[in-house]
Design a protein around this motif. Structure first.
Motif, short mmCIF file in Angstrom:
data_model
loop_
_atom_site.label_atom_id
_atom_site.label_comp_id
_atom_site.label_asym_id
_atom_site.label_seq_id
_atom_site.Cartn_x
_atom_site.Cartn_y
_atom_site.Cartn_z
N PHE A 106 52.90 -3.55 35.03
CA PHE A 106 53.52 -2.56 34.15
C PHE A 106 52.74 -1.25 34.09
O PHE A 106 53.30 -0.20 33.83
N LEU A 107 51.44 -1.30 34.29
CA LEU A 107 50.61 -0.11 34.13
C LEU A 107 50.49 0.73 35.39
O LEU A 107 50.06 1.88 35.32
N SER A 108 50.84 0.19 36.54
CA SER A 108 50.69 0.91 37.80
C SER A 108 52.04 1.03 38.50
O SER A 108 52.83 0.10 38.50
N ASP A 109 52.29 2.21 39.10
CA ASP A 109 53.51 2.39 39.89
C ASP A 109 53.35 1.88 41.31
O ASP A 109 54.29 1.88 42.08
N LYS A 110 52.13 1.46 41.66
CA LYS A 110 51.88 0.91 42.99
C LYS A 110 52.01 -0.61 42.93
O LYS A 110 51.74 -1.23 41.92
N THR A 136 55.10 2.56 46.69
CA THR A 136 56.49 2.21 46.95
C THR A 136 57.22 3.39 47.58
O THR A 136 56.80 4.54 47.45
N SER A 137 58.30 3.10 48.27
CA SER A 137 59.09 4.16 48.89
C SER A 137 60.01 4.84 47.89
O SER A 137 60.51 5.92 48.14
N ASN A 138 60.24 4.20 46.77
CA ASN A 138 61.12 4.74 45.74
C ASN A 138 60.37 5.80 44.93
O ASN A 138 59.35 5.49 44.31
N PRO A 139 60.86 7.05 44.88
CA PRO A 139 60.13 8.08 44.12
C PRO A 139 60.16 7.84 42.61
O PRO A 139 59.32 8.36 41.87
N ALA A 140 61.11 7.04 42.12
CA ALA A 140 61.20 6.78 40.68
C ALA A 140 60.22 5.71 40.23
O ALA A 140 60.08 5.45 39.05
N GLY A 141 59.53 5.07 41.16
CA GLY A 141 58.59 4.01 40.81
C GLY A 141 59.13 2.65 41.21
O GLY A 141 60.08 2.54 41.97
N LYS A 142 58.51 1.62 40.68
CA LYS A 142 58.90 0.26 41.02
C LYS A 142 60.19 -0.12 40.31
O LYS A 142 60.41 0.26 39.16
N SER A 143 60.99 -0.93 40.98
CA SER A 143 62.20 -1.45 40.35
C SER A 143 61.83 -2.62 39.45
O SER A 143 60.73 -3.17 39.52
N GLY A 144 62.76 -3.01 38.61
CA GLY A 144 62.53 -4.14 37.71
C GLY A 144 62.33 -5.44 38.47
O GLY A 144 61.52 -6.28 38.08
N PHE A 145 63.05 -5.60 39.58
CA PHE A 145 62.89 -6.79 40.39
C PHE A 145 61.49 -6.87 40.98
O PHE A 145 60.87 -7.93 41.01
N LEU A 146 60.98 -5.74 41.44
CA LEU A 146 59.65 -5.71 42.03
C LEU A 146 58.57 -5.98 40.98
O LEU A 146 57.59 -6.67 41.25
N VAL A 147 58.77 -5.49 39.77
CA VAL A 147 57.83 -5.77 38.68
C VAL A 147 57.82 -7.26 38.36
O VAL A 147 56.76 -7.87 38.19
N CYS A 148 59.00 -7.88 38.30
CA CYS A 148 59.08 -9.32 38.02
C CYS A 148 58.46 -10.15 39.14
O CYS A 148 57.74 -11.12 38.87
N ALA A 149 58.69 -9.74 40.39
CA ALA A 149 58.10 -10.47 41.51
C ALA A 149 56.59 -10.34 41.50
O ALA A 149 55.87 -11.31 41.73
N GLU A 150 56.11 -9.14 41.21
CA GLU A 150 54.66 -8.93 41.14
C GLU A 150 54.05 -9.73 39.99
O GLU A 150 52.96 -10.29 40.13
N LEU A 151 54.73 -9.79 38.88
CA LEU A 151 54.26 -10.56 37.73
C LEU A 151 54.19 -12.05 38.07
O LEU A 151 53.21 -12.73 37.71
#
Length: 99
Positions: free
Chosen positions: A22-26, A33-48
């Motif tokens: 949650f604290l990092s956009d990387k 990430t290739s998305n300029p808006a930051g990480k998607s919710g799916f990517l945050v859940c997968a990383e978690l």
């Protein structure tokens, strides 16, 4: 290493690992990430979820080094996942509710 130190290291690592998505956009704090808006919710859940398994492996390593590891059922993993999600709540609040 004694048991008390191992428990505190695991707690501090778990809090940091639960809040990192949650604290990092990387991705994992390293890969951009290739998305300029930051990480998607799916990517945050997968990383978690990956961080949960890393924290579990660290806990298992400590348990194996200090004593005989116990056989654990699905209930243990369900409860520890819920606790891990609660530890990540401050990062969730910072990323989605305060901005």
């Amino acid at each position: 290493m004694n048991q008390t130190l191992a428990v505190w290291i695991l707690i501090v690592f778990s809090v940091a690992a639960a809040n990192l998505p949650f604290l990092s956009d990387k991705v994992f704090g390293v890969l951009k990430t290739s998305n300029p808006a930051g990480k998607s919710g799916f990517l945050v859940c997968a990383e978690l979820l990956v961080m949960y398994f890393v924290a579990g492996l660290l806990g298992f390593a400590f348990e194996s080094a200090l004593s005989n590891p116990f056989l654990l059922g699905w209930e243990f993993y369900a409860i520890t996942l819920c606790i891990f999600l609660v530890l990540g709540f401050p990062g969730f609040v910072y990323r989605y509710l305060l901005k």
